[in-house]
Design a protein around this motif. Sequence first.
Motif, mmCIF file in Angstrom:
data_model
loop_
_atom_site.group_PDB
_atom_site.id
_atom_site.type_symbol
_atom_site.label_atom_id
_atom_site.label_comp_id
_atom_site.label_asym_id
_atom_site.label_seq_id
_atom_site.Cartn_x
_atom_site.Cartn_y
_atom_site.Cartn_z
ATOM 1 N N THR A 133 -3.276 3.912 -2.626
ATOM 2 C CA THR A 133 -3.397 2.843 -3.615
ATOM 3 C C THR A 133 -2.774 1.551 -3.099
ATOM 4 O O THR A 133 -1.677 1.558 -2.536
ATOM 5 C CB THR A 133 -2.710 3.253 -4.938
ATOM 6 N N TYR A 134 -3.498 0.478 -3.320
ATOM 7 C CA TYR A 134 -2.989 -0.862 -3.027
ATOM 8 C C TYR A 134 -2.474 -1.464 -4.333
ATOM 9 O O TYR A 134 -3.144 -1.400 -5.364
ATOM 10 C CB TYR A 134 -4.096 -1.755 -2.473
ATOM 11 N N VAL A 173 -1.212 -5.858 5.937
ATOM 12 C CA VAL A 173 -1.160 -4.573 5.248
ATOM 13 C C VAL A 173 -1.821 -3.544 6.151
ATOM 14 O O VAL A 173 -2.939 -3.768 6.636
ATOM 15 C CB VAL A 173 -1.883 -4.625 3.885
ATOM 16 N N ASP A 222 -3.828 -0.343 6.596
ATOM 17 C CA ASP A 222 -4.705 0.442 5.721
ATOM 18 C C ASP A 222 -4.760 1.923 6.106
ATOM 19 O O ASP A 222 -5.569 2.690 5.588
ATOM 20 C CB ASP A 222 -6.118 -0.149 5.705
ATOM 21 N N ARG A 229 0.858 -1.184 0.000
ATOM 22 C CA ARG A 229 0.000 0.000 0.000
ATOM 23 C C ARG A 229 0.892 1.230 0.000
ATOM 24 O O ARG A 229 1.742 1.396 0.884
ATOM 25 C CB ARG A 229 -0.923 0.009 1.218
ATOM 26 N N GLY A 242 -8.442 -1.772 -1.446
ATOM 27 C CA GLY A 242 -7.955 -3.092 -1.079
ATOM 28 C C GLY A 242 -9.011 -4.175 -1.192
ATOM 29 O O GLY A 242 -8.784 -5.310 -0.781
#
Length: 501
Positions: A61-62, A273, A275, A57, A87
């Motif tokens: 944007t992922y 991940v 966020d 990430r 995501g």
Amino acid sequence: MKKLLFLALSCCYFNQSFAQFPSEIVDFKAYPQNPVFEGTGQKTWDEKIRERGYILREGNTYHLWYTGYKNEPKSTKFLGYASSTDGIHWKRHPQNPIYRLDWVEDMSVVKVNGVYYMFAEGRDDVAHLLTSTDRIHWKEKGNLDIRQTNGTPISKGAYGTPAIWYENKTWYLFYERADLGIWLATSRDLKIWKNVQDEPVIALGPDGYDKFAVAMNQVIKYQGKYYGYYHASAFKDWREWSTNVAVSNDLIHWTKYDRNPILGSDKSSGMLVNDGKQFRLYTMHPSVQLHTPSPWEWLFNGTSTQSWTSAKSDQFPKEGWAIENNELVVNKGRGESKAVVRGGDIITKKTYSQFDLEFEFKLAPGANTGLKYFVKKYPNGSLLGPEYQLIDDLGNKDIANDTNDKRRTASLYELIEPNSRQQKPIGEWNRGRIRVEGKRVTHWLNGVKVVEYTIGSPEFKQAKAASKFKEVEDFGMPGGHILLQDHGDEATFRAIRIREL
């Protein structure tokens, strides 16, 4: 003094595991709309996807790199790319596959000084390196040259599932060899890699959940410690995989989470991940599935029984049950159903339908007891529900020579036998787990899934019809209390927790 020391050690054990493995990086539940990304299922180059993809990430944007292939023999595994703003909803790149020159799978990606470094498996499970400055166009840099501690090349054969960590101008490469252990090699120049030791830094076992295969997926640093997320298999034929975690202070010496796996049932190749607000966990094989934070509710944390009441009244039993050394004990000092003063069964005050329940238990020699769920009260006053059997498999005189494994520990009592025996020797602690997701129920023992069934399925109905519960109309239907049984024998419980799914 000895008693105080034992109490201190017991408290220490109870808190140590949860302190080393904070809830926000190990406790997750499945996103309801899974999978969030998968193969097309059509005659495209990425009809199917497999193995570990990788997600970074950056800003809002992922970025997802994944391995796609056609569902046909000897299909080459190509590299694809997709992006997302949340995501969850992903857009494939129009130039996919973005790398066509060779086989790419099980990738690990890190960005250093504006360059993306991708460590991936190639043909024959040999790790190689690719680089990019735009995430789309990649240049091959060749296979990794890994040496033993004495400087000689490692033995011929596969060395794959590379997972990379970069810190203080040193590259740390975790790799597996036939999934029989996780090794660590380092490099300063990306040309020569040297093992820090010639034995795995994470070995197979000793518990059953990772007895037959392990491979690192990702390393993160959180609150000053390193966490390695790795996939593993409890089965010799690797028919099913799980996601697990270990902690280290130096990247070499690792301690496995004593509640592994954090995800089972073929949810593997997991990675965290952030966020921007919290961590989320993605599993990548055989499709990309999202798992969001899921805190636990303590049913027994070592100090209070406030979540429980007697099955016969609205009060907790005054005798028979006691808290000792942060453990919940029933029939202390009693065995073989000879207890004189019995407290009776206890049940949770709340009812549960969809849940993940974990508990630890220790049995006295010869003991027989159980944990029931979906417990309901029937007109004749009985409290019935499916039972996770707890019994001394080898020492209980009623079943020691019994060929009916439907009464063994972790069985669905009288209905479904466990597929393997995972009970530790009497006097040692065991970890039980029950998960109810939709109509699917699983029993786990010491990290290994041993029972799986579908509520209301023909197989379940047939097993029920052959049992003593055949006349109980809604037996096994979701919704009901959790019950700890007083069978007259000594049993001890600790760390009982539940989360609703």
